[in-house]
Design a protein around this motif. Structure first.
Motif, PDB file in Angstrom:
ATOM      1  N   ALA C 175      58.611   9.762   3.167  1.00  0.00           N
ATOM      2  CA  ALA C 175      57.946   8.464   3.156  1.00  0.00           C
ATOM      3  C   ALA C 175      56.997   8.328   1.971  1.00  0.00           C
ATOM      4  N   HIS C 176      56.645   9.444   1.340  1.00  0.00           N
ATOM      5  CA  HIS C 176      55.794   9.376   0.153  1.00  0.00           C
ATOM      6  C   HIS C 176      56.598   9.120  -1.112  1.00  0.00           C
ATOM      7  N   GLY C 177      57.918   9.135  -0.960  1.00  0.00           N
ATOM      8  CA  GLY C 177      58.748   8.863  -2.132  1.00  0.00           C
ATOM      9  C   GLY C 177      58.859  10.031  -3.100  1.00  0.00           C
ATOM     10  N   VAL C 178      58.712  11.251  -2.621  1.00  0.00           N
ATOM     11  CA  VAL C 178      58.766  12.391  -3.537  1.00  0.00           C
ATOM     12  C   VAL C 178      60.209  12.674  -3.925  1.00  0.00           C
ATOM     13  N   PRO C 179      60.425  13.295  -5.102  1.00  0.00           N
ATOM     14  CA  PRO C 179      61.791  13.454  -5.583  1.00  0.00           C
ATOM     15  C   PRO C 179      62.634  14.482  -4.841  1.00  0.00           C
ATOM     16  N   TYR C 180      62.024  15.442  -4.120  1.00  0.00           N
ATOM     17  CA  TYR C 180      62.844  16.475  -3.493  1.00  0.00           C
ATOM     18  C   TYR C 180      62.228  16.968  -2.201  1.00  0.00           C
ATOM     19  N   VAL C 181      62.990  16.872  -1.135  1.00  0.00           N
ATOM     20  CA  VAL C 181      62.591  17.381   0.176  1.00  0.00           C
ATOM     21  C   VAL C 181      63.738  18.231   0.687  1.00  0.00           C
ATOM     22  N   ALA C 182      63.437  19.408   1.189  1.00  0.00           N
ATOM     23  CA  ALA C 182      64.537  20.250   1.674  1.00  0.00           C
ATOM     24  C   ALA C 182      64.061  21.129   2.804  1.00  0.00           C
ATOM     25  N   SER C 183      64.992  21.543   3.636  1.00  0.00           N
ATOM     26  CA  SER C 183      64.709  22.570   4.634  1.00  0.00           C
ATOM     27  C   SER C 183      65.599  23.759   4.320  1.00  0.00           C
ATOM     28  N   ALA C 184      65.134  24.951   4.686  1.00  0.00           N
ATOM     29  CA  ALA C 184      65.903  26.167   4.403  1.00  0.00           C
ATOM     30  C   ALA C 184      65.394  27.263   5.313  1.00  0.00           C
TER      31      ALA C 184
END
Lengths: 604, 384, 306
Positions: C175-184
């Motif tokens: 929702a902050h519009g960041v370029p990369y979100v991931a789970s691992a």
């Protein structure tokens, strides 16, 4: 990085006064002085174990290792690795019962490995007369082997490696026993058997055909001329049906006799309708051979298909070839049309009652359920019996099998004590080829122990594989295993030990047999050997249960960086016990259970 | 070059001249024009610095803790609630020995919302380990920022420069703004002994046990006390470079004084007038201005105040349950003297209430007429 | 012979940025996570560690088990201290150094959420990693807003198990519009290493959420630490996916979905859960998984479970 380098990098700092402190809170060194290995109460060790396949192989064949060599493209090495534990991969690669494939841990994932096809591929690659690399020089003792069937061949082979001077007496003009006269050519080509005997000859084994012990040479003579005897005459007699009408008649024959006749090139005329009575491989072999001679065949079996001892694949192929199966039926009497012909077989339906000593449900006659089957020839294949003349009396006393003690010596007062050994079907009753091979190997070791004056029962126990009957000849000889990793000959890795999450499904590679209509037109083999690509592909499916393959799981997943690669081109890894906390993640995540958690030794 | 500027603008000049490279700040009245002016400077390129527009004061201090540890001169400014919100980080910054300079506009602390001059915000942070400098004029503010960096980077402790809300922050005064080259000569580039460096990887601020923590705090205290000696040298160098004189504390007409006022902030300016009036009336009255409040310049205070009969400490702050903080600290400093002046504590000007020269003269009169200091502080101008 | 994971041998052996002798518990998922993360990031990395297990794991003064620069910071400040370091490095012209905040779930979901939100809104060029063991483990297993419903913790004991759903941190970051979100997670180590390698080369605020098993806190044997982590993904409780500039990719599609019950029953911390709660959790997990699949492939019809 190795363990010693790490130790050298550890350094302690001791600030004695405030003047020794750095001007701000900043670290000076690493934590290598903190040997967290002291937290452990169990420690991991790399320990290769016995995969389920090897455990179930009666010969204790080190399957995983030679498959690994095939994967590496080292096919010739794979061949010689096979030869450590059995004498003829080209033969077993065609006819082995494949206990291994049934117990292969891959079954739980998709399908078992085509081990026998791989063995065939490897077996065909190296000429059988290639000089054996492990032959010992003559050890001063001689061995006489009676019977050139698989048990005899195996004993001869292993005994020769051990340095015995070996002579094999075979009563038939052709060598091979059941391999030659019991198994049809479409399953095992004649020339392959011949080539293997060429191989044995080139090892320096003396092969004497047309020499029946008890007729052309007596047992006593053998005892005089040779230091040791190994009796492996097999069981080439057949059980009678024991029903009215069963008399000497060219149209009444045993399955064994039929197969032998075909094998030796004799003329056989069976007629249109043939009935084969029995449910084992001999029955199926006889039936499928009859089909190839142009007859219509019905197989009569007193229990159901599920109880048939024959291999399910054989039964399926037989059916495809047009053989009829009549289950839950037994012959009552034979009606003939004159002295030399058979007209029909009167049968009775059966039903299954309570289990007998084999665990199978005993068939019971269904009263009033009789029926006829037309036939010109009746073939009986309801069990092989011993037909070894020189010990006919002993055999009668013991109910048809030679008894041996723990050392595999024949229990008998007459023959030389401790010098006469026996093995194979003559001792165990009718069994598979690989069982015979195992028996021969066992005997060779027992005989060698006797030569050395060592008790063989202890030795045999020590070199036995897993919880089955297999023996590791490599262990007896002190040959290095393929993996330079400590090995445990007793612990078996079964499917519950395998981490299937780490394997991806892949279809089993197999070559389809020729269609039935083509197959039954001749006695030619009908399944192609694997190509190089197929062999590599199928070997690639092997999960290498219980054996390290350097898959790097432990290296990647150790939270304490305590798994180090041995390096310098050496195989495998080493645990840095200075820091290993014994968390056991490596143990759990090893896909193939090649790590063992051992109790930590506590210094008291 | 002389300009007429407000206190907050003096700060932003000080920051520019000190070649600060990382700024991180959150707006709060009456500090906002610092933030605005610095944003403008960074946007136009007049100041070559990274400006992190953080979302709270706690984060503001945390950000400069990060940037200073990475070896870059950094700055932040705040006031009142913002300073309080930073409290945890103030301890952290000082304990980390980071030479941050923070300018705090002295504003009262809520509740109720009062945005005017009051020193309670900064004096309540006196235990954090920060060096504290109290300013009386906009010139002093600018100069203290520049000197602050030199002091901070020499002793490796953060410096808080404080000044009164509105009286200085929003009041224009004449300020002589130095040229940046002159400041370069006075203030060298920041060369940290240790910084976050991939070529020399270390851990900063890790877990430390009872066996070592004690000595770290001792060293911090020792270095802080040493700042009392370092600062005068820096002030001397500053005087040589820019002609303006400063010290850890300043005395005015105290040589033969029987009564000495002790003040900090703009009350000092007002008090000078009262002192002159008292002298005109023949009273021997003097004034000691507190500049450096932490570390406490014990010897200098004793020296300045020890010969007086009466010392009157005026606190524009309150520590409820005790009284004025400066008074308490002055008493504590004088306690070891064999012959001690009587210390009178006066609270005045809380929440921006005006303190006039008349107030100060009144206080002088009150004290001269009193029998003794009494236990309790005098709340000057309380509506009773 | 074939490696299980697509990680070259040299990468595992070339350097030790994490050395042994660390103070982590046996089987610690956080220790393994750091080891693998550094394999993806390399030595030009600086790490900000707030109060959390790693504050202790790293070692006691004057020793550090990490061979990269590290700064310890108060609990709620990981993201913004990282922002400050980033500003300083940019001033120094060292833009190729990765500044990584390495915080636990407490320091991310709860007390650290504000500073993280600030940094993300500014799109500060930092890599923020939350190693999530789903409770305040370092202080003795107290609940956080990352604790899954039904879990026992010392502040949600039997009879008062946590009921609130786990905060969806990936969505908050998105929702902050960041370029990369991931789970691992460490159960898929090659995916984890790849994501760190990828994140290293992206500018702006990058967020990676690691499921980090905790044997004492989850009440599991250390031996199954990685296995249980894998079960979390196989049961779709912890999907492994990435969102790059708004585009979703689900990285791990379980071939045979493990029942959620199996995952829960493998851990002692879920022992007190009643059937109702298990059912509710299963529904939540199913719902979220289907939504995720739909976002990853909007063209497909909504997937269903057969």
């Amino acid at each position: 990085m190795n363990i010693d380098e790490r130790r050298k990098r550890a350094r302690l700092y001791d600030f004695k006064t405030w003047r020794d402190f750095p001007p701000m809170n900043v670290s000076m060194g690493n934590m290598l002085h903190n040997r967290t290995g002291s937290w452990r109460f169990i420690r991991p060790v790399y320990e290769d174990k016995i995969p389920a396949c090897q455990n179930s192989c009666p010969a204790g064949n080190d399957i995983e290792a030679w498959i690994k060599l095939v994967q590496r493209g080292e096919h010739e090495k794979a061949y010689w690795h096979l030869k450590r534990e059995e004498p003829f991969p080209a033969i077993l690669g065609r006819v082995c019962f494949r206990f291994c494939e049934g117990s292969c841990n891959r079954v739980q994932l998709d399908e078992g490995i085509s081990i026998r096809e791989l063995e065939r591929f490897v077996g065909d690659l190296v000429p059988s007369s290639t000089p054996h690399p492990e032959l010992h020089p003559f050890n001063g003792k001689s061995l006489c082997v009676v019977g050139s069937g698989p048990a005899g061949m195996s004993a001869a082979y292993f005994a020769r490696i051990l340095g015995f001077q070996v002579t094999v007496f075979e009563r038939l003009p052709e060598f091979g026993g059941m391999l030659r006269v019991g198994i049809p050519a479409y399953r095992l080509r004649r020339d392959i058997v011949e080539q293997e005997f060429e191989g044995l000859r080139s090892m320096g084994i003396d092969l004497k055909p047309n020499t029946a012990v008890g007729k052309d040479i007596s047992l006593g003579e053998c005892l005089e001329r040779f230091d040791y005897l190994f009796l492996a005459p097999g069981v080439h007699g057949s059980r009678k049906l024991g029903i009215p009408g069963e008399e000497e008649n060219p149209n009444m024959m045993s399955g064994l006799n039929l197969l032998r006749a075909i094998a030796l090139g004799e003329k056989v005329h069976l007629g249109e309708q043939v009935i084969v009575v029995g449910g084992g491989d001999t029955a199926i072999d006889a039936a499928r051979s009859a089909v190839r001679l142009g007859s219509h065949v019905t197989v009569l079996y007193r229990r159901t298909e599920a109880e048939m001892p024959a291999h399910p694949d054989e039964i399926a192929e037989a059916r495809e070839e047009g053989i009829n199966f009549r289950f839950l039926a037994a012959p009552d009497r034979i009606e003939t049309r004159g002295k030399n012909s058979v007209q029909k077989l009167v049968c009775c339906e059966m039903e299954l009652g309570r289990p007998d000593e084999s665990g199978r449900r005993r068939p019971v006659r269904k009263e009033g359920a009789a029926f006829d089957l037309e036939a010109e020839t009746i073939v009986t294949a309801i069990g092989e019996t011993a037909a070894f003349e020189p010990m006919a009396r002993t055999l009668e006393e013991t109910g048809g099998a030679l008894e041996v003690d723990e050392e595999l010596c024949v229990k008998s007062r007459q023959e030389g004590r401790g010098r006469v050994f026996a093995g194979g079907d003559i001792v165990d009753g009718p069994h598979t080829v690989v069982h015979a091979v195992a028996a021969g190997k066992r005997a060779a070791v027992a005989i060698d122990c006797h030569r050395k004056g060592v008790e063989s029962s202890e030795v045999l126990k020590k070199i036995s594989v897993g919880d089955g009957v297999g023996l590791s000849f490599s262990a007896y000889m002190g040959w290095q295993p393929l993996n330079p990793v400590p090995g445990n000959l007793k612990t078996v890795v079964r499917s519950e030990h395998i981490v299937y999450d780490y394997f991806q499904k892949a279809p089993r590679i197999r070559n389809s047999p020729l269609p039935a209509v083509q197959r039954k037109a001749s006695f030619d083999p009908y399944v192609e050997t694997f190509s190089e690509e197929q062999a590599l592909g199928e070997a690639g499916r092997c999960m290498h249960c219980g054996r390290c393959t350097e898959c790097d799981n432990c290296l990647v997943l150790c939270p304490d960086v305590s798994v180090l690669v041995k390096g310098q081109g050496e195989f495998g890894y080493v645990f840095d016990y200075n820091y290993c906390k014994g968390c056991s993640i490596c143990f759990t995540e090893c896909p193939r259970h090649a790590i063992t958690m051992a109790d930590e030794e506590i210094a008291v | 070059m002389k300009q007429v500027i407000k206190g907050n603008i003096a700060v932003s000049h000080g920051v520019r001249l000190s070649r600060v490279k990382v700024i991180s700040a959150y707006p709060i009245t009456p500090q906002t024009s610092i933030v605005e002016d610095l944003s403008e400077m960074c946007a136009t390129g007049r100041l070559d610095a990274q400006f992190i527009k953080v979302e709270s004061e706690h984060s503001a201090m945390a950000a400069v803790v990060g940037s200073e540890t990475a070896g870059v001169r950094s700055f932040t400014a705040t006031s009142s609630q913002g300073l309080l919100l930073m409290h945890e980080m103030l301890h952290w910054a000082a304990g980390s020995r980071l030479p941050i300079v923070l300018t705090n506009v002295n504003r009262s602390v809520g509740p109720g919302w009062n945005i005017w001059a009051d020193q309670t915000d900064s004096v309540s942070q006196r235990d954090t380990g920060w060096i504290q400098i109290y300013c009386e004029s906009n010139q002093e503010v600018l100069d203290s920022v520049i000197m602050g960096y030199r002091l901070a980077e020499e002793v490796s402790l953060p410096v808080m420069v404080t000044y009164d809300a509105f009286f200085l922050s929003h009041t224009s005064e004449v300020v002589d703004i130095p040229e940046i080259e002159e400041v370069d000569a006075f203030l060298p580039a920041f060369e940290p002994r240790y910084r976050l460096d991939v070529n020399d990887p270390r851990m900063f601020g890790g877990m430390i046990g009872p066996d070592y923590f004690y000595e770290e705090r001792f060293v911090m205290h020792k270095d802080s006390m040493e700042a009392v000696n370092v600062y005068p040298r820096i002030c001397e160098a500053f005087e040589q470079a820019f002609g303006r004189q400063y010290d850890v504390c300043e005395t005015y007409r105290t040589e033969d004084a029987d009564l000495i006022l002790v003040t900090a902030g703009t009350i000092t300016s007002v008090s000078r007038i009262a002192v002159d009036d008292a002298r005109k009336a023949g009273k021997k009255v003097g004034l000691m201005k507190i500049r450096m409040f932490r570390p406490v310049p014990l010897d200098r205070w004793r020296e300045s105040l020890g010969n007086a009969l009466r010392v009157v400490v005026v606190d524009r702050n309150i520590s409820a349950g005790l009284g004025g903080v400066f008074a308490s600290e002055v008493k504590s400093a004088l306690f070891s003297l064999e012959k001690r002046p009587s210390v009178y504590s006066v609270i005045a000007g809380l929440g921006g209430r005006d303190v006039t020269p008349q107030d100060m003269s009144g206080i002088i009169e009150h004290v001269l007429a009193a029998d003794g200091p009494g236990e309790r502080p005098v709340f000057w101008g309380l509506k009773e | 012979m074939q490696k299980t994971f697509d990680i070259p041998r040299e990468k595992m052996t070339n350097e030790e940025l994490l050395q042994p002798g660390m103070l982590s518990c046996q089987g610690c998922g956080a220790a393994l996570s750091m080891k693998l993360a550094l394999k993806g990031l390399g030595e030009r990395t600086m790490i900000v560690i707030p109060a959390s297990c790693w504050g202790i794991i790293i070692g006691t003064y004057p020793y550090s088990t990490l061979q990269v620069p590290v700064i310890h910071v108060p609990f709620e400040t990981a993201a913004v201290v990282a922002s400050g370091i980033r500003a300083a490095l940019d001033v120094r012209g060292e833009a190729d150094i990765t500044v990584m905040a390495w915080a636990g779930d407490g320091g991310t979901y709860d007390i650290g959420l504000q500073s993280l939100s600030g940094a993300a809104e500014r799109n500060d060029d930092i890599l923020y990693v939350c190693y999530d063991n789903e409770a305040y483990m370092n202080t003795g297993i107290q609940r956080s807003s990352a604790t899954p419903p039904g879990a026992w913790t010392s502040t949600t004991p039997a009879g008062a198990l946590k009921e609130e759903p786990k905060k969806d941190m990936e969505m908050i970051m998105l929702a902050h519009g960041v370029p990369y979100v991931a789970s691992a997670s460490v159960a898929y180590p090659d995916d984890l290493v790849r994501k760190f390698e990828k994140a290293r080369n992206i500018k702006g605020t990058r967020f990676i959420h690691l499921l980090s098993s905790c044997p004492p806190g989850w009440r599991i044997d250390s031996a199954v630490s990685v296995k249980v982590t894998r079960m979390a993904t196989q049961s779709c409780v912890f999907p492994i996916y990435e969102i790059e500039k708004g585009k979703y990719t689900v990285n791990v599609l379980p071939e045979e979905r493990l029942p959620v019950e199996d995952y829960l029953q493998a851990q002692g911390r879920f022992r007190e859960m009643g059937k109702e709660m298990i059912r509710a959790v299963r529904e939540q997990v199913d719902q979220r998984w289907l939504e995720l699949l739909a976002r990853a492939d909007p063209g497909k019809n909504q997937a269903s479970f057969d």
